[in-house]
Design a protein around this motif. Structure first.
Motif, PDB file in Angstrom:
ATOM      1  N   PHE A 287      72.254  61.429  23.305  1.00 26.79           N
ATOM      2  CA  PHE A 287      71.487  62.668  23.163  1.00 26.79           C
ATOM      3  C   PHE A 287      70.264  62.595  24.071  1.00 26.79           C
ATOM      4  N   PHE A 308      64.288  71.061  23.610  1.00 21.05           N
ATOM      5  CA  PHE A 308      65.724  71.359  23.537  1.00 21.05           C
ATOM      6  C   PHE A 308      66.489  70.035  23.511  1.00 21.05           C
ATOM      7  N   VAL A 309      67.684  70.062  22.937  1.00 24.72           N
ATOM      8  CA  VAL A 309      68.497  68.847  22.887  1.00 24.72           C
ATOM      9  C   VAL A 309      69.795  69.075  23.658  1.00 24.72           C
ATOM     10  N   ARG A 310      70.226  68.050  24.364  1.00 26.91           N
ATOM     11  CA  ARG A 310      71.505  68.074  25.064  1.00 26.91           C
ATOM     12  C   ARG A 310      72.278  66.813  24.707  1.00 26.91           C
ATOM     13  N   GLU A 318      75.981  67.512  30.499  1.00 26.77           N
ATOM     14  CA  GLU A 318      75.083  67.908  29.421  1.00 26.77           C
ATOM     15  C   GLU A 318      75.599  69.164  28.718  1.00 26.77           C
ATOM     16  N   ILE A 319      75.673  69.112  27.384  1.00 25.59           N
ATOM     17  CA  ILE A 319      76.080  70.256  26.571  1.00 25.59           C
ATOM     18  C   ILE A 319      75.174  70.307  25.348  1.00 25.59           C
ATOM     19  N   SER A 320      75.080  71.471  24.725  1.00 25.18           N
ATOM     20  CA  SER A 320      74.308  71.583  23.486  1.00 25.18           C
ATOM     21  C   SER A 320      75.199  71.225  22.307  1.00 25.18           C
ATOM     22  N   TYR A 322      74.844  71.877  19.245  1.00 22.96           N
ATOM     23  CA  TYR A 322      74.942  72.985  18.301  1.00 22.96           C
ATOM     24  C   TYR A 322      76.065  73.952  18.670  1.00 22.96           C
ATOM     25  N   ASP A 323      76.363  74.056  19.975  1.00 22.95           N
ATOM     26  CA  ASP A 323      77.409  74.973  20.426  1.00 22.95           C
ATOM     27  C   ASP A 323      78.787  74.569  19.912  1.00 22.95           C
ATOM     28  N   THR A 334      74.508  69.091  11.178  1.00 23.35           N
ATOM     29  CA  THR A 334      73.431  69.916  11.713  1.00 23.35           C
ATOM     30  C   THR A 334      72.073  69.334  11.349  1.00 23.35           C
ATOM     31  N   VAL A 341      66.170  65.297  16.766  1.00 28.38           N
ATOM     32  CA  VAL A 341      65.310  66.010  17.715  1.00 28.38           C
ATOM     33  C   VAL A 341      63.852  65.911  17.291  1.00 28.38           C
ATOM     34  N   THR A 366      67.478  74.763  12.118  1.00 26.59           N
ATOM     35  CA  THR A 366      68.677  75.504  11.736  1.00 26.59           C
ATOM     36  C   THR A 366      68.572  75.952  10.279  1.00 26.59           C
TER      37      THR A 366
END
Length: 521
Positions: A287, A308-310, A318-320, A322-323, A334, A341, A366
């Protein structure tokens, strides 16, 4: 009308609620409404005595809940003859399962029904299907027709869905811009045909809003319910994913399509959307934190960032994370991401501030963390361990999450304020009555939804709407933020509107270091 003995609805509308009660019940009613205003708990009840128009007295049960009418916040009061506790409980359960605007099932009830359908499919080896119906360009449409116009459109759409859905279909409204439909037993192909019928019916329907015809289309994602289906949250996530993928298909860039979720396209080729893969990424330290500056447009000397977190996938892209989680869970994963983070940000922020920077950080939360009662004690310990003052953190809650979990959000934000942390509401302006949230949530900052940044560059109505929104927010003591600022041309409009802060790639993209030169502003 019959209950209270009135023949004319117009006559009854003119009668104050107090005047429909006996003198003894009037005092009980006043205290009851004060308690409701303080607690804000929908479904609260009062046993009292009503006085009919013919002066006969009748024992009734009054229940209250928050509602909207013509875009305005109001209180819905339901009077019923006193029933047995079982009958009353059944009726209140029915009311609590409904969406007030459309009369369809609400999200919470639908998720319960979906869970039961999945269990039944596994037990009896049946198949079914779930459809996620997303309204295309809803916010842009709401900007044009206003909140009350959007209410009318949603009511008309709900009626159209009832008309076109078969008797074996279960309908629900999930959010401002999403509905869903479920059937069991049925097969995926039948659901696809049904959804195509609905898609075309919506496209062809003339939605009349205050004398103006408003075009509307929907993007529908379908997921099969089988004996091997995952739990309800993941099932809804599959249908939601398919709905979002419609706009990535050739010929449907603006939506207006139907797509069936194929697990092979996601789970086999890319397993990063599973909770287990996210947990492995946490365990393997894959992360990364990124920081984007939030600039004071009024020229004051402040340093703000948003974290922001990736997550690095198997190809180091790199992706999120949460997506890759469904819209409603799984909550444990979650919450783990949120805490990772926050803890890593606290450590880096404490180090950055020790070098003389008076930096403050926006942190996104969240809905799952919003409902986590162990969060604030955990945060208190983390702040003390890092010797970081609470007012250096600004916790950001999405407007939709705050609205869906109003009671928990109210208690949660109060607890954060006791730690001297600040509160921000993000994606503001998307709800049907956005200012209602601020009556219950004591927010210090409000981040207006990014879609308005695009709209104000296209038409003057949106400019005026944002200007009025900013003025109203600031008159109630809120600091305003506009995100997604991608070019210099919009800055003059934001300055004239009185916006306090701006954020976007025009200033700086999210980067691994807190290295923005705020002195340049």
């Amino acid at each position: 009308m019959d209950l209270l003995g009135y023949d004319d609805l117009d006559e009854m509308i003119c009668i104050p609620v107090l005047d429909t009660l006996t003198p003894e019940s009037q005092e009980k009613y006043k205290e009851f409404m004060k308690e409701f205003a303080h607690k804000g708990e929908d479904g609260m009840t009062l046993n009292c005595t009503a006085r009919r128009s013919d002066d006969q007295e009748l024992d009734v049960t009054m229940s209250v809940s928050a509602a909207t009418f013509d875009g305005e916040t109001c209180t819905q009061i339901v009077l019923q003859p006193e029933h047995s506790d079982a009958e009353l409980e059944e009726k209140l359960q029915e009311i609590s399962s409904q969406d007030l605007l459309t009369g369809l099932y609400n999200r919470q009830h639908m998720m319960g029904l979906l869970g039961k359908a999945i269990a039944e499919a596994g037990k009896s080896n049946q198949t079914g299907a779930l459809a996620y119906i997303a309204l295309d360009n809803f916010l842009s449409m709401k900007t044009r027709v206003g909140i009350s116009g959007a209410d009318i459109l949603l009511g008309d759409l709900a009626s159209l869905l009832r008309e076109k859905a078969g008797e074996n279909m279960t309908l629900a409204r999930l959010s401002d811009d999403a509905f869903c439909m479920m059937c069991l037993p049925c097969d995926e192909k039948s659901m696809e045909q049904q959804c195509e019928t609905i898609r075309k019916a919506v496209e062809d329907h003339l939605f009349d809003i205050n004398g103006h015809t408003v075009p509307l289309t929907v993007s529908i994602g379908i997921a099969a319910i089988t004996e091997n289906s995952p739990k309800a949250e993941d099932m809804m996530g599959r249908a939601h994913t398919a709905s979002a993928e419609v706009k990535k298909q050739e010929g449907t860039a603006q939506g207006n399509g139907v797509l069936v979720y194929n697990p092979a396209d996601y789970e086999t080729l890319d397993q990063s959307n599973s909770a287990e893969a996210i947990q492995r990424a946490l365990d393997e330290n894959r992360f990364r934190l990124l920081f984007q500056p939030v600039i004071n447009l009024r020229g004051e000397d402040e340093e703000h960032y948003e974290a922001f977190v990736r997550m690095l996938d198997k190809d180091d892209k790199e992706i999120s994370p949460y997506d890759f989680l469904p819209p409603v869970g799984p909550s444990e994963t979650t919450i783990k991401i949120d805490r990772w983070v926050i803890l890593q940000t606290i450590k880096q922020l404490a180090s950055h501030r020790s070098r003389g920077h008076n930096t403050k950080m926006f942190l996104n939360l969240t809905a799952e963390t919003l409902q986590d009662k162990t969060f604030t004690p955990w945060l208190s310990v983390a702040l003390k361990a890092a010797r970081l003052p609470g007012d250096s953190l600004i916790f950001q809650i999405r407007e939709g999450d705050a609205s869906n979990h109003m009671k928990q959000a109210k208690e949660f934000t109060k607890a954060l304020h006791e730690l001297h942390c600040k509160i921000s509401i993000s994606q503001f302006g998307c709800a049907l009555n956005p200012f209602n949230t601020l009556k219950h949530i004591d927010a210090d900052y409000v981040k207006i939804d990014g879609s308005f940044t695009e709209e104000i560059q296209k038409n003057d109505d949106a400019k005026q709407q944002v200007k009025e929104m900013v003025k109203s927010l600031q008159s109630s003591g809120k600091l305003t933020i506009i995100p997604l600022v991608e070019n210099a041309s919009v800055l003059a409009t934001l300055w004239q509107a009185g916006v306090n802060y701006i954020q976007g790639y025009y200033l700086q993209a999210p980067v691994p270091e807190m290295n923005y030169d705020f002195s340049e502003n």
